[in-house]
Design an enzyme around this catalytic site. Structure first.
Site: not given
Ligand code: ATP
Length: 333
Positions: A126, A191, A331
């Site tokens: 995102r 994740k 978070r």
């Molecule tokens: P937020 O909770 O802050 O909205 P998010 O967890 O939804 O963030 P996204 O924007 O969906 O995050 O995904 C991008 C983020 O995920 C990156 O900034 C990095 O920290 C993390 N990321 C990147 N590649 C991977 C992966 N293969 N597996 C898990 N996390 C990843």
């Protein structure tokens, strides 16, 4: 021999049977020089592929790195779902599978286009943050779908797809996955996958969504460390205990589950998914920080999701606050 694919993709395919192949054997099999093979192996490593090299035996990739193959994914779909897939394609590389599908015309209502890439040069989460995935170690999949009418609660489609992903994982034998609002799949609080929903709606007309799913299969230690540097702990299906994480079967299970889920969402709305979501809510009962679009933070106790998919947070100063997906980031505090 598939000479149309770039050499790196052909070397990848040769190595992915889990057996060792010497540089010389590869050069011979592919009709290229040993130094061309060596360069392709080096490039694969630079893209994050986990390659084992053993002196006098050669190189190999993990067996689970089997190349993605459209016909194998299609074969694994239920016959009912297959009738909705008008095109399923696997490419070696693309900027972002979501961006590519968004650039194409909407599929007609009731049909889907699916695109998978071994490697994305500009994979996105995102708000444009980078999504990292190595060739052979993940699933990068996008699926487009056109709703005849814009459904109520379309903004909560990410929750629907999270539930679909969970159902697919359960079928594959991963029973302890959880969902973190709004768009993450977790195992052991790490994740495992992310979801990116992008919408193209014409006012009063049909709504086309492109659903991007990034799911980690076997990332390898260097990439896990690189993701950790961004402040996120990641995991993958192998770490989660899946013994045979065959990627074509995993991709098939995701497509099956998403298309079934889209049909269910069109028919029955969000309600059936909310119940499933609540059972798997990773944030429920935890103190969380919700960061808004301009960085403002709301701290409170996560109280689950309402019937429209909004996150409920009980705060000390303002009582129960409601957050809709959009631009917030959560978070555990
Ligand atoms: P937020 O909770 O802050 O909205 P998010 O967890 O939804 O963030 P996204 O924007 O969906 O995050 O995904 C991008 C983020 O995920 C990156 O900034 C990095 O920290 C993390 N990321 C990147 N590649 C991977 C992966 N293969 N597996 C898990 N996390 C990843």
């Amino acid at each position: 021999m598939d000479v149309e694919k770039p050499l790196i993709a052909r070397v990848f395919a040769e190595l992915s049977d889990g057996q060792f192949h010497s540089g010389e054997d590869l050069a011979q099999a592919l009709g290229v020089s040993r130094s061309a093979v060596w360069k392709a192996v080096k490039a694969l490593r630079e893209l994050g592929a986990t390659l084992h090299a053993v002196r006098n035996r050669g190189y190999r990739l993990a067996k689970s790195s089997e190349p993605l193959a459209a016909e194998r994914i299609l074969e694994s779909l239920s016959s009912a779902v297959r009738t909705y897939v008008r095109r399923l394609e696997v490419v070696w590389t693309v900027g972002s599978t979501n961006t590519e599908l968004l650039s194409r015309p909407n599929p007609p209502n009731g049909s889907s286009e699916v695109l998978l890439a071994e490697y994305q040069t500009a994979g996105r989460g995102r708000r444009g943050r980078a999504w990292l995935a190595p060739p052979g170690g993940a699933i990068c999949l996008s699926l487009s779908w056109t709703f005849r009418d814009v459904p109520a609660d379309l903004g909560a489609l990410g929750l629907v797809i999270g539930v679909c992903e969970l159902r697919a994982l359960r079928k594959l034998g991963v029973t302890d996955a959880k969902l973190k609002w709004p768009n993450d799949v977790l195992v052991d609080e790490r994740k495992l996958g992310g979801i990116l929903i992008e919408l193209r709606a014409e006012s009063g007309g049909p709504a086309c969504v492109v659903i991007g799913i990034g799911l980690n299969v076997a990332l390898g230690a260097p990439l896990l460390a690189k993701i950790a540097e961004t402040g996120i702990a990641a995991t993958d299906l192998v770490t989660a205990g899946l013994v045979e994480p065959w990627r074509n079967a995993v991709a098939g299970a995701l497509v099956d589950s998403c298309i079934d889920g889209l049909l269910e969402f069109e028919r029955d709305g969000l309600r059936p998914f909310i119940e499933n979501w609540r059972d798997a809510d990773a944030l429920q009962g935890k103190m969380v920080d919700v960061r808004g679009a301009v960085g403002e933070i709301t701290r409170g106790l996560a109280r689950g999701v309402d019937l429209h998919g909004a996150l409920l947070v009980e705060t000390a100063e303002e009582g129960l606050k409601k957050f809709v997906s959009g631009d917030v980031s959560v978070r555990v505090s």
